[in-house]
Design a protein around this motif. Structure first.
Motif, PDB file in Angstrom:
ATOM      1  N   VAL A   1       0.847  -1.199   0.000  1.00  0.00           N
ATOM      2  CA  VAL A   1       0.000   0.000   0.000  1.00  0.00           C
ATOM      3  C   VAL A   1       0.879   1.244   0.000  1.00  0.00           C
ATOM      4  CG1 VAL A   1      -1.632   1.366   1.370  1.00  0.00           C
ATOM      5  CG2 VAL A   1      -1.998  -1.090   1.078  1.00  0.00           C
ATOM      6  N   ASP A   2       1.966   1.169   0.787  1.00  0.00           N
ATOM      7  CA  ASP A   2       2.933   2.274   0.820  1.00  0.00           C
ATOM      8  C   ASP A   2       3.513   2.531  -0.567  1.00  0.00           C
ATOM      9  OD1 ASP A   2       5.409   3.780   1.261  1.00  0.00           O
ATOM     10  OD2 ASP A   2       6.377   1.816   1.415  1.00  0.00           O
ATOM     11  N   SER A   3       3.927   1.469  -1.254  1.00  0.00           N
ATOM     12  CA  SER A   3       4.497   1.612  -2.593  1.00  0.00           C
ATOM     13  C   SER A   3       3.472   2.206  -3.560  1.00  0.00           C
ATOM     14  CB  SER A   3       4.970   0.253  -3.126  1.00  0.00           C
ATOM     15  OG  SER A   3       6.066  -0.215  -2.379  1.00  0.00           O
ATOM     16  N   PHE A   4       2.240   1.733  -3.455  1.00  0.00           N
ATOM     17  CA  PHE A   4       1.190   2.220  -4.346  1.00  0.00           C
ATOM     18  C   PHE A   4       0.902   3.701  -4.104  1.00  0.00           C
ATOM     19  CE2 PHE A   4      -3.340   3.130  -5.038  1.00  0.00           C
ATOM     20  CZ  PHE A   4      -3.438   2.862  -6.387  1.00  0.00           C
ATOM     21  N   LEU A   5       0.819   4.091  -2.835  1.00  0.00           N
ATOM     22  CA  LEU A   5       0.553   5.492  -2.512  1.00  0.00           C
ATOM     23  C   LEU A   5       1.666   6.406  -3.027  1.00  0.00           C
ATOM     24  CD1 LEU A   5      -0.827   5.278   1.145  1.00  0.00           C
ATOM     25  CD2 LEU A   5      -2.105   5.838  -0.936  1.00  0.00           C
ATOM     26  N   GLY A   6       2.910   5.959  -2.821  1.00  0.00           N
ATOM     27  CA  GLY A   6       4.044   6.752  -3.282  1.00  0.00           C
ATOM     28  C   GLY A   6       4.054   6.918  -4.790  1.00  0.00           C
ATOM     29  N   LEU A   7       3.827   5.821  -5.497  1.00  0.00           N
ATOM     30  CA  LEU A   7       3.837   5.879  -6.960  1.00  0.00           C
ATOM     31  C   LEU A   7       2.643   6.668  -7.491  1.00  0.00           C
ATOM     32  CD1 LEU A   7       5.393   4.995  -9.426  1.00  0.00           C
ATOM     33  CD2 LEU A   7       4.015   2.925  -9.503  1.00  0.00           C
ATOM     34  N   LEU A   8       1.485   6.521  -6.856  1.00  0.00           N
ATOM     35  CA  LEU A   8       0.300   7.254  -7.283  1.00  0.00           C
ATOM     36  C   LEU A   8       0.513   8.758  -7.130  1.00  0.00           C
ATOM     37  CD1 LEU A   8      -2.662   7.335  -8.193  1.00  0.00           C
ATOM     38  CD2 LEU A   8      -3.324   7.091  -5.779  1.00  0.00           C
ATOM     39  N   LEU A   9       1.019   9.154  -5.955  1.00  0.00           N
ATOM     40  CA  LEU A   9       1.287  10.575  -5.729  1.00  0.00           C
ATOM     41  C   LEU A   9       2.348  11.081  -6.701  1.00  0.00           C
ATOM     42  CD1 LEU A   9       0.914  13.151  -4.088  1.00  0.00           C
ATOM     43  CD2 LEU A   9       2.579  12.273  -2.432  1.00  0.00           C
ATOM     44  N   GLY A  10       3.395  10.284  -6.906  1.00  0.00           N
ATOM     45  CA  GLY A  10       4.461  10.680  -7.815  1.00  0.00           C
ATOM     46  C   GLY A  10       3.975  10.825  -9.246  1.00  0.00           C
ATOM     47  N   THR A  11       3.123   9.902  -9.680  1.00  0.00           N
ATOM     48  CA  THR A  11       2.588   9.960 -11.033  1.00  0.00           C
ATOM     49  C   THR A  11       1.735  11.203 -11.234  1.00  0.00           C
ATOM     50  OG1 THR A  11       2.587   7.535 -11.162  1.00  0.00           O
ATOM     51  CG2 THR A  11       1.234   8.726 -12.769  1.00  0.00           C
TER      52      THR A  11
ATOM     53  N   PHE B   1       8.345  11.746  -1.358  1.00  0.00           N
ATOM     54  CA  PHE B   1       7.474  11.695  -0.198  1.00  0.00           C
ATOM     55  C   PHE B   1       7.408  10.288   0.392  1.00  0.00           C
ATOM     56  CE2 PHE B   1       5.813  15.523  -2.330  1.00  0.00           C
ATOM     57  CZ  PHE B   1       5.872  16.410  -1.267  1.00  0.00           C
ATOM     58  N   ALA B   2       7.452   9.286  -0.484  1.00  0.00           N
ATOM     59  CA  ALA B   2       7.391   7.908  -0.008  1.00  0.00           C
ATOM     60  C   ALA B   2       8.576   7.588   0.895  1.00  0.00           C
ATOM     61  CB  ALA B   2       7.358   6.947  -1.194  1.00  0.00           C
ATOM     62  N   SER B   3       9.776   8.002   0.487  1.00  0.00           N
ATOM     63  CA  SER B   3      10.982   7.658   1.246  1.00  0.00           C
ATOM     64  C   SER B   3      11.106   8.442   2.541  1.00  0.00           C
ATOM     65  CB  SER B   3      12.225   7.908   0.384  1.00  0.00           C
ATOM     66  OG  SER B   3      12.303   9.271  -0.013  1.00  0.00           O
ATOM     67  N   GLN B   4      10.553   9.657   2.577  1.00  0.00           N
ATOM     68  CA  GLN B   4      10.659  10.475   3.777  1.00  0.00           C
ATOM     69  C   GLN B   4       9.518  10.246   4.758  1.00  0.00           C
ATOM     70  OE1 GLN B   4      11.438  14.571   2.017  1.00  0.00           O
ATOM     71  NE2 GLN B   4      13.048  14.467   3.547  1.00  0.00           N
ATOM     72  N   ILE B   5       8.356   9.853   4.251  1.00  0.00           N
ATOM     73  CA  ILE B   5       7.192   9.726   5.133  1.00  0.00           C
ATOM     74  C   ILE B   5       6.584   8.319   5.094  1.00  0.00           C
ATOM     75  CG2 ILE B   5       4.868  10.598   5.621  1.00  0.00           C
ATOM     76  CD1 ILE B   5       5.731  13.281   4.492  1.00  0.00           C
ATOM     77  N   PHE B   6       6.132   7.877   3.915  1.00  0.00           N
ATOM     78  CA  PHE B   6       5.373   6.641   3.837  1.00  0.00           C
ATOM     79  C   PHE B   6       6.165   5.405   4.269  1.00  0.00           C
ATOM     80  CE2 PHE B   6       2.854   8.862   0.265  1.00  0.00           C
ATOM     81  CZ  PHE B   6       1.980   9.402   1.187  1.00  0.00           C
TER      82      PHE B   6
ATOM     83  N   GLY C   1      19.455   7.041  -0.011  1.00  0.00           N
ATOM     84  CA  GLY C   1      19.807   5.840  -0.767  1.00  0.00           C
ATOM     85  C   GLY C   1      19.047   5.735  -2.075  1.00  0.00           C
ATOM     86  N   LEU C   2      17.782   6.110  -2.053  1.00  0.00           N
ATOM     87  CA  LEU C   2      16.960   6.064  -3.264  1.00  0.00           C
ATOM     88  C   LEU C   2      17.290   7.191  -4.245  1.00  0.00           C
ATOM     89  CD1 LEU C   2      13.445   5.187  -1.773  1.00  0.00           C
ATOM     90  CD2 LEU C   2      14.775   3.795  -3.373  1.00  0.00           C
ATOM     91  N   HIS C   3      18.091   8.159  -3.791  1.00  0.00           N
ATOM     92  CA  HIS C   3      18.430   9.323  -4.611  1.00  0.00           C
ATOM     93  C   HIS C   3      17.156  10.046  -5.061  1.00  0.00           C
ATOM     94  CE1 HIS C   3      22.106   6.985  -4.720  1.00  0.00           C
ATOM     95  NE2 HIS C   3      22.757   8.010  -5.231  1.00  0.00           N
ATOM     96  N   ALA C   4      16.173  10.083  -4.166  1.00  0.00           N
ATOM     97  CA  ALA C   4      14.884  10.675  -4.505  1.00  0.00           C
ATOM     98  C   ALA C   4      14.948  12.185  -4.644  1.00  0.00           C
ATOM     99  CB  ALA C   4      13.850  10.304  -3.437  1.00  0.00           C
ATOM    100  N   LYS C   5      15.945  12.785  -4.012  1.00  0.00           N
ATOM    101  CA  LYS C   5      16.056  14.243  -4.034  1.00  0.00           C
ATOM    102  C   LYS C   5      17.169  14.725  -4.950  1.00  0.00           C
ATOM    103  CE  LYS C   5      15.783  18.021  -0.665  1.00  0.00           C
ATOM    104  NZ  LYS C   5      15.833  18.358   0.784  1.00  0.00           N
ATOM    105  N   SER C   6      18.305  14.053  -4.906  1.00  0.00           N
ATOM    106  CA  SER C   6      19.463  14.514  -5.680  1.00  0.00           C
ATOM    107  C   SER C   6      19.430  14.045  -7.131  1.00  0.00           C
ATOM    108  CB  SER C   6      20.759  14.041  -5.018  1.00  0.00           C
ATOM    109  OG  SER C   6      20.840  12.621  -5.043  1.00  0.00           O
ATOM    110  N   LEU C   7      18.960  12.801  -7.369  1.00  0.00           N
ATOM    111  CA  LEU C   7      18.861  12.221  -8.709  1.00  0.00           C
ATOM    112  C   LEU C   7      20.202  12.127  -9.430  1.00  0.00           C
ATOM    113  CD1 LEU C   7      15.557  13.940  -9.944  1.00  0.00           C
ATOM    114  CD2 LEU C   7      15.840  11.615  -9.045  1.00  0.00           C
ATOM    115  N   VAL C   8      21.289  12.131  -8.651  1.00  0.00           N
ATOM    116  CA  VAL C   8      22.623  11.905  -9.210  1.00  0.00           C
ATOM    117  C   VAL C   8      23.333  10.881  -8.331  1.00  0.00           C
ATOM    118  CG1 VAL C   8      22.856  14.170 -10.278  1.00  0.00           C
ATOM    119  CG2 VAL C   8      23.568  13.864  -7.907  1.00  0.00           C
ATOM    120  N   SER C   9      24.236  10.122  -8.928  1.00  0.00           N
ATOM    121  CA  SER C   9      24.918   9.060  -8.189  1.00  0.00           C
ATOM    122  C   SER C   9      25.823   9.622  -7.104  1.00  0.00           C
ATOM    123  CB  SER C   9      25.730   8.195  -9.156  1.00  0.00           C
ATOM    124  OG  SER C   9      24.890   7.576 -10.106  1.00  0.00           O
ATOM    125  N   PHE C  10      26.092   8.788  -6.094  1.00  0.00           N
ATOM    126  CA  PHE C  10      26.983   9.181  -5.002  1.00  0.00           C
ATOM    127  C   PHE C  10      28.396   9.454  -5.509  1.00  0.00           C
ATOM    128  CE2 PHE C  10      24.347   6.500  -1.871  1.00  0.00           C
ATOM    129  CZ  PHE C  10      23.678   7.628  -1.400  1.00  0.00           C
TER     130      PHE C  10
END
Length: 249
Positions: free
Chosen positions: A26-36, A63-68, A208-217
């Motif tokens: 449900v968490d994954s679905f909510l995150g992807l739905l909001l993101g879409t 939002f999924a990685s920080q909250i959900f 870890g998900l690079h959800a904010k930076s979108l560039v590799s470490f």
């Protein structure tokens, strides 16, 4: 190790009706739905900059990685400990040859395994959604898979800390409230000072998900990331083990 594996199987038997995996999905679905929805609202901007795949990834995971994800993991951990306390399972260890550290480790590994499955399924759903949205065919799938695994690694320290919290407060609702407060505090830190936020345990899933930076470490970032995760795991498991030992005295 054999004892830990046996305990992990016991965890599976005890929790197979708890709908833990469903909660994470449900968490994954909510995150992807909001993101879409967010991606669709700004679609033309992303098309012009040729960043459609990265944009969908960032919008889906921020939002999924920080909250959900930490919130739903907290629900699973709190429910797991609640069941143990309600059934007096921890007290039975007084007459059992099992080590407390093995019990805590098995719980951590079991929930970590669920988190891994959730990340893999979330990654697959993300790829499917990308093609359904007709995003460009040229996409580095390996990069997104690597980020998914790093996001899972970031969750390991969070799970360990949540076990410590759940055992400390011994109340399902209180445990959720404490975790929610920690999550919101991490969100505030990231907004105020992103550098300081890099050292906050609950932010490691997002990092870890690079959800904010979108560039590799770079080398420094991966060292900090792994160090924070390692310290969080050791500290959380040590704290949880210590609490159980004191409960059994």
């Amino acid at each position: 190790m054999q004892n830990v594996m046996s305990l992990m199987y016991a965890e599976h038997l005890k929790n197979k009706r708890s709908m833990s995996m469903t909660i994470l999905l449900v968490d994954s679905f909510l995150g992807l739905l909001l993101g879409t929805l967010l991606y669709t609202a700004n679609k033309q901007v992303f098309i012009q900059s040729h960043t459609q795949w990265l944009a969908l990834w960032g919008e889906s995971n921020l939002f999924a990685s920080q909250i959900f994800i930490p919130l739903f993991l907290g629900i699973i951990v709190a429910n797991n400990i609640k069941n143990e306390l309600d059934n007096n399972n921890l007290l039975r260890m007084v007459v059992s040859p099992l080590k407390v550290s093995h019990l805590v480790m098995s719980k951590w590994l079991y929930i970590a395994f669920l988190s891994l499955l959730n990340q893999i399924i979330g990654f697959v759903i993300f790829v499917i959604m990308g093609y359904l949205l007709h995003l460009p065919g040229s996409v580095n799938i390996g990069q997104f898979l690597t980020w998914s695994i790093l996001g899972w690694l970031g969750s390991l320290g969070v799970i360990a800390i949540q076990l410590w919290i759940a055992l400390k407060v011994k109340n399902f609702t209180t445990s959720l409230l404490v975790n929610f407060g920690i999550i919101i505090f991490g969100l505030i830190i990231s907004i105020i000072n992103s550098t300081l936020g890099d050292f906050y345990p609950y932010n490691q899933i997002m990092i870890g998900l690079h959800a904010k930076s979108l560039v590799s470490f770079d080398q420094g970032q991966i060292v900090v990331f792994l160090l924070v995760v390692f310290v969080s795991i050791i500290g959380g498991l040590a704290g949880a083990t210590g609490i159980v030992k004191r409960m059994l005295k």
